[in-house]
Scaffold this active site. Structure first.
Site, mmCIF file in Angstrom:
data_model
loop_
_atom_site.group_PDB
_atom_site.id
_atom_site.type_symbol
_atom_site.label_atom_id
_atom_site.label_comp_id
_atom_site.label_asym_id
_atom_site.label_seq_id
_atom_site.Cartn_x
_atom_site.Cartn_y
_atom_site.Cartn_z
ATOM 1 N N HIS A 156 65.262 -14.929 38.915
ATOM 2 C CA HIS A 156 64.295 -16.075 38.557
ATOM 3 C C HIS A 156 65.231 -17.231 38.463
ATOM 4 O O HIS A 156 66.569 -17.279 38.658
ATOM 5 C CB HIS A 156 63.709 -15.864 37.153
ATOM 6 C CG HIS A 156 64.851 -15.502 36.045
ATOM 7 N ND1 HIS A 156 65.649 -16.671 35.384
ATOM 8 C CD2 HIS A 156 65.274 -14.304 35.433
ATOM 9 C CE1 HIS A 156 66.250 -15.949 34.280
ATOM 10 N NE2 HIS A 156 66.330 -14.744 34.593
ATOM 11 N N CYS A 172 68.652 -9.849 33.986
ATOM 12 C CA CYS A 172 67.993 -10.551 35.142
ATOM 13 C C CYS A 172 69.164 -10.923 36.094
ATOM 14 O O CYS A 172 70.342 -11.294 35.623
ATOM 15 C CB CYS A 172 67.131 -11.566 34.659
ATOM 16 S SG CYS A 172 65.750 -10.962 33.984
#
Length: 196
Positions: A156, A172
């Site tokens: 992301h 992440c």
């Protein structure tokens, strides 16, 4: 003749204020949200020298639907389009080895306006965090997100550009917003992903 002290320039106050101003960013970053590298170390030198182009063949058998390779050590994301065209992006990676997952996965969802909810383990570690953040400038997932087949794992964007190139995430892989927007347009649901 003596001079009366007035509200004019005070050298000691100026020096103390300047020192406080200079150290504030380092203190703000040392609150457990990002890795701080105060001195150039062997890890940083290896990181700089490791940020290089790679060939896809040692990692993937084909480029069907494209291929994403995330190198945790060099903090780089490599992307090959199905045509073989290559892209290299600096990234943020998980804070600790415990939060790091390695292996093969794939893109399962492309989210054009990600919202964010902390995982149960994140909420346990940081109970003061909000339960939900809608899409927008305060969202830790930035402007786009690629969901992976592993629960809670994403590639992301981020609005906090200090995190790129550092160990700063809870699992992440983060990119600059302009880079995730570019990758979002090229990657497909089904794009193969390998984290090493």
């Amino acid at each position: 003749m003596t001079r009366k002290a007035g509200p004019g320039f005070n050298r000691r106050a100026f020096i103390a204020g300047s020192a406080a101003l200079v150290t504030t960013p380092a203190f703000a970053q040392s609150q457990g949200t990002t890795e701080i590298e105060r001195e150039v170390s062997d890890i940083v030198r290896r990181n700089v020298s490791s940020f290089r182009t790679l060939d896809w063949q040692p990692y993937f058998s084909n480029l069907d639907q494209g291929a994403i390779l995330v190198d945790i050590d060099s903090r780089a994301l490599h992307f090959w389009e199905e045509s073989g065209r290559y892209h290299l992006y600096p990234s943020s990676v998980p804070l600790t080895e415990d939060l790091t997952r390695r292996g093969r996965t794939r893109v399962t969802l492309k989210d054009p306006q990600p919202d964010w909810r902390p995982t149960p383990s994140m909420k346990e570690r940081n109970p003061e965090w909000p339960d939900y953040v809608p899409p927008g400038p305060d969202n830790p997932l930035g402007t786009r997100a690629l969901h992976l087949s592993w629960q809670y794992y994403r590639i992301h964007g981020t609005h906090d550009t200090r995190k790129i190139g550092r160990r700063s995430s809870n699992g992440c892989i983060g990119l600059y917003n302009e880079h995730i927007e570019e990758l979002y347009e090229m990657a497909e649901v089904g794009t193969q992903v390998l984290l090493i």
